[in-house]
Write a protein that holds these residues in place. Structure first.
Motif, PDB file in Angstrom:
ATOM      1  N   ILE A 148       2.029 -35.611  66.551  1.00  0.00           N
ATOM      2  CA  ILE A 148       3.167 -35.506  65.631  1.00  0.00           C
ATOM      3  C   ILE A 148       2.939 -34.557  64.464  1.00  0.00           C
ATOM      4  N   HIS A 149       1.754 -33.939  64.370  1.00  0.00           N
ATOM      5  CA  HIS A 149       1.457 -33.192  63.146  1.00  0.00           C
ATOM      6  C   HIS A 149       2.379 -31.998  62.947  1.00  0.00           C
ATOM      7  N   GLN A 150       2.850 -31.376  64.034  1.00  0.00           N
ATOM      8  CA  GLN A 150       3.782 -30.266  63.871  1.00  0.00           C
ATOM      9  C   GLN A 150       5.193 -30.771  63.578  1.00  0.00           C
ATOM     10  N   LEU A 151       5.623 -31.790  64.301  1.00  0.00           N
ATOM     11  CA  LEU A 151       6.957 -32.354  64.102  1.00  0.00           C
ATOM     12  C   LEU A 151       7.154 -32.848  62.674  1.00  0.00           C
ATOM     13  N   ARG A 152       6.122 -33.458  62.102  1.00  0.00           N
ATOM     14  CA  ARG A 152       6.223 -34.031  60.762  1.00  0.00           C
ATOM     15  C   ARG A 152       5.510 -33.188  59.707  1.00  0.00           C
ATOM     16  N   ALA A 153       5.085 -31.977  60.071  1.00  0.00           N
ATOM     17  CA  ALA A 153       4.445 -31.046  59.120  1.00  0.00           C
ATOM     18  C   ALA A 153       3.346 -31.746  58.320  1.00  0.00           C
ATOM     19  N   LEU A 154       2.427 -32.417  59.020  1.00  0.00           N
ATOM     20  CA  LEU A 154       1.430 -33.226  58.331  1.00  0.00           C
ATOM     21  C   LEU A 154       0.409 -32.388  57.562  1.00  0.00           C
ATOM     22  N   ASN A 155       0.189 -31.138  57.984  1.00  0.00           N
ATOM     23  CA  ASN A 155      -0.691 -30.270  57.190  1.00  0.00           C
ATOM     24  C   ASN A 155      -0.078 -29.984  55.822  1.00  0.00           C
ATOM     25  N   VAL A 156       1.252 -29.843  55.781  1.00  0.00           N
ATOM     26  CA  VAL A 156       1.952 -29.632  54.506  1.00  0.00           C
ATOM     27  C   VAL A 156       1.855 -30.887  53.641  1.00  0.00           C
ATOM     28  N   VAL A 157       1.984 -32.045  54.264  1.00  0.00           N
ATOM     29  CA  VAL A 157       1.868 -33.312  53.536  1.00  0.00           C
ATOM     30  C   VAL A 157       0.511 -33.401  52.841  1.00  0.00           C
ATOM     31  N   VAL A 158      -0.549 -33.099  53.582  1.00  0.00           N
ATOM     32  CA  VAL A 158      -1.896 -33.178  53.008  1.00  0.00           C
ATOM     33  C   VAL A 158      -2.071 -32.163  51.887  1.00  0.00           C
ATOM     34  N   ASP A 159      -1.603 -30.940  52.087  1.00  0.00           N
ATOM     35  CA  ASP A 159      -1.714 -29.909  51.049  1.00  0.00           C
ATOM     36  C   ASP A 159      -1.001 -30.338  49.772  1.00  0.00           C
ATOM     37  N   MET A 160       0.215 -30.857  49.919  1.00  0.00           N
ATOM     38  CA  MET A 160       0.987 -31.242  48.744  1.00  0.00           C
ATOM     39  C   MET A 160       0.420 -32.491  48.064  1.00  0.00           C
ATOM     40  N   LEU A 161      -0.214 -33.347  48.845  1.00  0.00           N
ATOM     41  CA  LEU A 161      -0.849 -34.525  48.264  1.00  0.00           C
ATOM     42  C   LEU A 161      -2.072 -34.134  47.439  1.00  0.00           C
ATOM     43  N   ASN A 162      -2.794 -33.103  47.882  1.00  0.00           N
ATOM     44  CA  ASN A 162      -4.006 -32.685  47.187  1.00  0.00           C
ATOM     45  C   ASN A 162      -3.739 -31.717  46.041  1.00  0.00           C
ATOM     46  N   THR A 163      -2.678 -30.927  46.128  1.00  0.00           N
ATOM     47  CA  THR A 163      -2.420 -29.867  45.146  1.00  0.00           C
ATOM     48  C   THR A 163      -2.414 -30.337  43.694  1.00  0.00           C
ATOM     49  N   PRO A 164      -1.742 -31.431  43.336  1.00  0.00           N
ATOM     50  CA  PRO A 164      -1.695 -31.816  41.917  1.00  0.00           C
ATOM     51  C   PRO A 164      -3.071 -32.101  41.318  1.00  0.00           C
ATOM     52  N   GLU A 165      -3.964 -32.717  42.112  1.00  0.00           N
ATOM     53  CA  GLU A 165      -5.288 -33.065  41.594  1.00  0.00           C
ATOM     54  C   GLU A 165      -6.225 -31.864  41.615  1.00  0.00           C
ATOM     55  N   VAL A 166      -6.193 -31.102  42.690  1.00  0.00           N
ATOM     56  CA  VAL A 166      -7.074 -29.933  42.803  1.00  0.00           C
ATOM     57  C   VAL A 166      -6.791 -28.943  41.681  1.00  0.00           C
ATOM     58  N   ASN A 167      -5.513 -28.774  41.343  1.00  0.00           N
ATOM     59  CA  ASN A 167      -5.114 -27.785  40.339  1.00  0.00           C
ATOM     60  C   ASN A 167      -4.917 -28.367  38.941  1.00  0.00           C
ATOM     61  N   SER A 168      -5.214 -29.656  38.778  1.00  0.00           N
ATOM     62  CA  SER A 168      -5.095 -30.316  37.467  1.00  0.00           C
ATOM     63  C   SER A 168      -3.758 -30.001  36.797  1.00  0.00           C
ATOM     64  N   LEU A 169      -2.684 -30.225  37.538  1.00  0.00           N
ATOM     65  CA  LEU A 169      -1.357 -29.902  37.026  1.00  0.00           C
ATOM     66  C   LEU A 169      -0.964 -30.809  35.866  1.00  0.00           C
ATOM     67  N   GLN A 170      -0.058 -30.307  35.040  1.00  0.00           N
ATOM     68  CA  GLN A 170       0.529 -31.118  33.973  1.00  0.00           C
ATOM     69  C   GLN A 170       1.295 -32.274  34.617  1.00  0.00           C
ATOM     70  N   LEU A 171       1.423 -33.400  33.914  1.00  0.00           N
ATOM     71  CA  LEU A 171       1.915 -34.638  34.518  1.00  0.00           C
ATOM     72  C   LEU A 171       3.297 -34.474  35.150  1.00  0.00           C
ATOM     73  N   GLU A 172       4.227 -33.819  34.435  1.00  0.00           N
ATOM     74  CA  GLU A 172       5.563 -33.641  35.016  1.00  0.00           C
ATOM     75  C   GLU A 172       5.512 -32.821  36.300  1.00  0.00           C
ATOM     76  N   LEU A 173       4.600 -31.835  36.356  1.00  0.00           N
ATOM     77  CA  LEU A 173       4.453 -31.034  37.576  1.00  0.00           C
ATOM     78  C   LEU A 173       3.821 -31.855  38.704  1.00  0.00           C
ATOM     79  N   LYS A 174       2.896 -32.727  38.335  1.00  0.00           N
ATOM     80  CA  LYS A 174       2.325 -33.634  39.340  1.00  0.00           C
ATOM     81  C   LYS A 174       3.431 -34.502  39.946  1.00  0.00           C
TER      82      LYS A 174
END
Length: 290
Positions: A148-174
């Motif tokens: 299901i990883h292509q049907l549900r774009a699971l690589n995108v899900v993982v990237d977006m889940l990690n992005t706020p913490e990896v990049n230390s985004l401001q809270l509203e951006l997180k």
């Protein structure tokens, strides 16, 4: 023939030991049986006992993933399997684990990609010291993930889940990233069900869905009972004005709720059974999916 794959930013303790050249041993090996392949994940020993906090934000060439008895004429499917495993490892450790190169032992064949990825591993859902749960995740869920990883774009899900913490985004951006991730999950779910978007998502019998009602149906399918009222209200406020008058503590709590809801949904979606560590717990307690 052995295929040696190179992964970055996967800093964990192994399950099995290897002998050191100068004597002694180190626990730096994780054996895997995935998709009929015999695989060993081997950590660079210098990263086992290092203070990993100092490595956050860096690209760390940490790991070899060795696939044994590979048929050279059937290389592409194996490379796809390794890419999928690296994405599951990214999810498990909340770090940007990246498959950036490979070589075939005993030959001159090799390839390397130009990539950007950083080590993080902040409040990861799986323990990076006792890695038996990571092994179980990969071995028990790889097949359903790959289906299901292509049907549900699971690589995108993982990237977006990690992005706020990896990049230390401001809270509203997180928070905005989490709201976009929920929209992503909602949309891929609707597509998988054959719902059509015409101003809003509709079924073939013209049943209309809102942001909240479609998400609630999506969670219900995997047997999750979720309250979205606070998330929906804050989403509307931030998306429409860019800021929120809510207290920082409340926003942090809703951010943690979003992460934990998405993490649990991802695990249930790929059929995981076992314990994981919620973000809000700060590693102090676990939650079980039975």
């Amino acid at each position: 023939m052995e295929l040696v794959c190179y992964l970055s930013n996967f800093l964990v303790v192994g399950i099995e030991t290897t002998e050191k050249e100068n004597g002694g041993w180190i626990r730096n090996k994780i054996p895997l049986s995935v998709a009929g392949l015999n695989i060993e994940i081997i950590q660079d020993p210098k990263f086992i006992n290092i203070n990993k906090t100092k490595l956050r934000g860096q690209f760390v060439e940490s790991t070899k993933l060795i696939v044994k008895n590979v048929d050279e004429s059937n290389l592409e499917p194996v490379l796809t399997i390794v890419k999928n495993i690296s994405n599951l490892l990214s999810f498990a450790t909340s770090s940007e684990v990246c498959f950036y190169g490979w070589s075939i032992d005993g030959t001159h064949q090799s390839h390397q990609w130009s990539v950007r990825a950083r080590y993080c591993s902040f409040r990861a859902p799986f323990c990076c010291v006792n890695t038996s749960s990571i092994k179980m995740l990969i071995e028990s869920c790889y097949e359903s993930y790959s289906e299901i990883h292509q049907l549900r774009a699971l690589n995108v899900v993982v990237d977006m889940l990690n992005t706020p913490e990896v990049n230390s985004l401001q809270l509203e951006l997180k928070l905005a990233t989490m709201f976009i991730l929920l929209e992503n999950l909602k949309s891929t779910y609707a597509d998988s069900q054959g719902y059509k978007f015409k101003g809003c998502y509709k079924t073939v019998d013209n049943k209309n869905y809102t942001f909240e009602s479609l998400l609630l149906e999506m969670f219900c399918v995997v047997k999750m009972d979720v309250s979205l009222t606070k998330i929906k209200n804050l989403r509307n406020e931030i998306i429409h004005s860019g800021l929120s008058k809510m207290s920082i503590d409340e926003k942090v709590s809703i951010y943690a709720d979003c992460r934990d809801i998405v993490t649990e949904y991802f695990l249930r979606l790929i059929g995981f059974k076992g314990n994981f560590s919620p973000y809000e717990s700060q590693g102090l307690h676990s939650k079980i999916i039975a």
